[in-house]
Motif scaffolding. Structure first.
Motif, PDB file in Angstrom:
ATOM      1  N   THR A  41       0.844  -1.192   0.000  1.00 55.73           N
ATOM      2  CA  THR A  41       0.000   0.000   0.000  1.00 55.73           C
ATOM      3  C   THR A  41       0.877   1.239   0.000  1.00 55.73           C
ATOM      4  OG1 THR A  41      -0.115   0.212   2.410  1.00 55.73           O
ATOM      5  CG2 THR A  41      -1.781  -1.192   1.349  1.00 55.73           C
ATOM      6  N   PHE A  42       0.310   2.354  -0.437  1.00 47.50           N
ATOM      7  CA  PHE A  42       1.047   3.614  -0.398  1.00 47.50           C
ATOM      8  C   PHE A  42       1.317   4.047   1.042  1.00 47.50           C
ATOM      9  CE2 PHE A  42      -0.230   5.358  -4.846  1.00 47.50           C
ATOM     10  CZ  PHE A  42       0.609   4.425  -5.430  1.00 47.50           C
ATOM     11  N   LYS A  43       0.427   3.663   1.958  1.00 48.85           N
ATOM     12  CA  LYS A  43       0.644   3.991   3.366  1.00 48.85           C
ATOM     13  C   LYS A  43       1.911   3.307   3.885  1.00 48.85           C
ATOM     14  CE  LYS A  43      -1.559   3.899   7.920  1.00 48.85           C
ATOM     15  NZ  LYS A  43      -2.791   3.549   8.691  1.00 48.85           N
ATOM     16  N   LYS A  44       2.065   2.017   3.547  1.00 48.81           N
ATOM     17  CA  LYS A  44       3.251   1.276   3.980  1.00 48.81           C
ATOM     18  C   LYS A  44       4.503   1.830   3.311  1.00 48.81           C
ATOM     19  CE  LYS A  44       0.764  -3.042   4.871  1.00 48.81           C
ATOM     20  NZ  LYS A  44       0.541  -4.449   4.430  1.00 48.81           N
ATOM     21  N   LEU A  45       4.373   2.205   2.046  1.00 50.13           N
ATOM     22  CA  LEU A  45       5.513   2.778   1.335  1.00 50.13           C
ATOM     23  C   LEU A  45       5.907   4.114   1.960  1.00 50.13           C
ATOM     24  CD1 LEU A  45       7.551   2.790  -0.978  1.00 50.13           C
ATOM     25  CD2 LEU A  45       5.773   3.771  -2.452  1.00 50.13           C
ATOM     26  N   GLY A  46       4.905   4.927   2.291  1.00 49.95           N
ATOM     27  CA  GLY A  46       5.184   6.210   2.927  1.00 49.95           C
ATOM     28  C   GLY A  46       5.915   6.053   4.242  1.00 49.95           C
ATOM     29  N   GLN A  47       5.496   5.059   5.022  1.00 53.56           N
ATOM     30  CA  GLN A  47       6.162   4.795   6.302  1.00 53.56           C
ATOM     31  C   GLN A  47       7.611   4.368   6.080  1.00 53.56           C
ATOM     32  OE1 GLN A  47       3.492   1.845   7.920  1.00 53.56           O
ATOM     33  NE2 GLN A  47       2.155   3.380   8.884  1.00 53.56           N
ATOM     34  N   SER A  95       0.088  10.986   1.030  1.00 48.43           N
ATOM     35  CA  SER A  95      -0.424  11.920   0.022  1.00 48.43           C
ATOM     36  C   SER A  95       0.645  12.343  -0.971  1.00 48.43           C
ATOM     37  CB  SER A  95      -1.018  13.154   0.701  1.00 48.43           C
ATOM     38  OG  SER A  95      -0.033  13.820   1.477  1.00 48.43           O
ATOM     39  N   SER A  96       1.908  12.360  -0.528  1.00 46.55           N
ATOM     40  CA  SER A  96       2.993  12.760  -1.431  1.00 46.55           C
ATOM     41  C   SER A  96       3.201  11.733  -2.541  1.00 46.55           C
ATOM     42  CB  SER A  96       4.289  12.964  -0.645  1.00 46.55           C
ATOM     43  OG  SER A  96       4.764  11.742  -0.101  1.00 46.55           O
ATOM     44  N   ILE A  97       2.909  10.471  -2.244  1.00 48.80           N
ATOM     45  CA  ILE A  97       3.051   9.419  -3.249  1.00 48.80           C
ATOM     46  C   ILE A  97       1.947   9.543  -4.293  1.00 48.80           C
ATOM     47  CG2 ILE A  97       3.158   6.916  -3.633  1.00 48.80           C
ATOM     48  CD1 ILE A  97       4.105   6.681  -0.702  1.00 48.80           C
ATOM     49  N   TYR A  98       0.746   9.928  -3.833  1.00 50.12           N
ATOM     50  CA  TYR A  98      -0.369  10.117  -4.761  1.00 50.12           C
ATOM     51  C   TYR A  98      -0.129  11.287  -5.713  1.00 50.12           C
ATOM     52  CZ  TYR A  98      -3.428   6.653  -2.596  1.00 50.12           C
ATOM     53  OH  TYR A  98      -3.990   5.474  -2.148  1.00 50.12           O
ATOM     54  N   ARG A  99       0.804  12.138  -5.421  1.00 53.22           N
ATOM     55  CA  ARG A  99       1.139  13.218  -6.355  1.00 53.22           C
ATOM     56  C   ARG A  99       1.919  12.686  -7.554  1.00 53.22           C
ATOM     57  NH1 ARG A  99       1.336  16.701  -1.626  1.00 53.22           N
ATOM     58  NH2 ARG A  99       3.518  16.245  -1.163  1.00 53.22           N
ATOM     59  N   TYR A 100       2.436  11.455  -7.427  1.00 56.96           N
ATOM     60  CA  TYR A 100       3.173  10.829  -8.527  1.00 56.96           C
ATOM     61  C   TYR A 100       2.354   9.752  -9.241  1.00 56.96           C
ATOM     62  CZ  TYR A 100       7.375  13.182  -6.864  1.00 56.96           C
ATOM     63  OH  TYR A 100       8.294  14.131  -6.525  1.00 56.96           O
ATOM     64  N   PHE A 101       1.599   8.960  -8.484  1.00 59.41           N
ATOM     65  CA  PHE A 101       0.809   7.870  -9.059  1.00 59.41           C
ATOM     66  C   PHE A 101      -0.591   7.872  -8.465  1.00 59.41           C
ATOM     67  CE2 PHE A 101       5.251   6.447  -9.166  1.00 59.41           C
ATOM     68  CZ  PHE A 101       5.385   6.126 -10.513  1.00 59.41           C
ATOM     69  N   GLU A 102      -1.600   7.691  -9.293  1.00 54.28           N
ATOM     70  CA  GLU A 102      -2.975   7.735  -8.794  1.00 54.28           C
ATOM     71  C   GLU A 102      -3.361   6.477  -8.035  1.00 54.28           C
ATOM     72  OE1 GLU A 102      -5.855   6.048 -12.323  1.00 54.28           O
ATOM     73  OE2 GLU A 102      -5.335   8.175 -12.390  1.00 54.28           O
ATOM     74  N   SER A 103      -2.620   5.373  -8.230  1.00 51.71           N
ATOM     75  CA  SER A 103      -2.940   4.123  -7.546  1.00 51.71           C
ATOM     76  C   SER A 103      -1.737   3.196  -7.590  1.00 51.71           C
ATOM     77  CB  SER A 103      -4.132   3.430  -8.209  1.00 51.71           C
ATOM     78  OG  SER A 103      -3.783   3.013  -9.527  1.00 51.71           O
TER      79      SER A 103
END
Length: 225
Positions: free
Chosen positions: A47-53, A60-68
């Motif tokens: 998940t993007f949450k796990k990647l962010g951690q 939210s910063s990851i969603y600025r690069y990829f929508e999913s």
């Protein structure tokens, strides 16, 4: 060849990402650590949450690069096949003998991946493992036709078409060069998967590589045509 490759920039179709991850250190960090995390826990649990951690950044910063995460997987797949295409071009363009050219092309598409130092933020060895295990998930979806029209799978298709052209140069009377090329490209991933997980239903092992299997198979098919 190393000097040529060092000047190559891998380009992925723009529609796959919102912001080009190659344009910033954060973007490169997202790509680098997504590869590590997907390999570690699998795409389903990624998940993007796990990647962010993992990277110490807001989700939210990851969603600025990829929508999913689906689009991120398409990005990784597209990058990988573009990288394979460059190798296919560079390692075969100067070979004049059609048989030698075909053998080298099969090797490029089917061999075990080695790390390429020209792209410091991408570990190609780990990315290859992801492609073996997860690549089909990028296109086995209800959206495959619309995404195909957008050109999201163009890198993969170009590898197949280049290989098909080499097959045709070797045997101009063979009727099914594209089907054969796509079977080699996809089948090599499948044999790598079987070698890792279902060892009793493949002859590929530490001594017999998918490259050896497909080289033997394809040369016999084309010589008997």
């Amino acid at each position: 060849m190393d000097e040529l490759l060092s000047n190559i920039k891998i380009e992925v179709p723009e529609g796959i990402y919102i912001k080009n991850p190659e344009s910033s250190e954060l973007g490169k960090k997202i790509v680098e650590h997504s590869i590590i995390l997907i390999d570690e826990i699998g795409f389903e649990d990624f998940t993007f949450k796990k990647l962010g951690q993992l990277i110490g950044s807001n989700e939210s910063s990851i969603y600025r690069y990829f929508e999913s995460k689906h689009m991120l997987l398409i990005y990784l797949s597209s990058w990988y096949w573009r990288w394979i295409e460059y190798q296919l071009v560079i390692e075969t363009f100067s070979i004049k003998d059609s048989t030698e050219k075909l053998i080298q092309a099969i090797e490029v598409v089917t061999r075990t991946t080695e790390e390429d130092k020209n792209f410091s933020h991408i570990n190609e060895v780990i990315l290859n493992k992801i492609i073996i295990n997860e690549n089909s998930k990028s296109y086995l979806t209800k959206r495959v036709d619309s995404e195909n029209k957008e050109g999201y799978f163009s890198s993969y298709k170009r590898v197949v078409k280049r290989l098909a052209s080499i097959v045709s140069d070797h045997n101009k009377t063979y009727e099914f060069p594209t089907s054969l090329a796509s079977s080699i490209t996809e089948g090599a991933l499948h044999q790598q998967f079987l070698k890792l997980h279902f060892k009793t239903i493949t002859n590929c092992n530490n001594n017999i590589s998918p490259t050896k299997f497909y080289t033997d198979l394809i040369l016999k098919i084309l010589s008997n045509d």
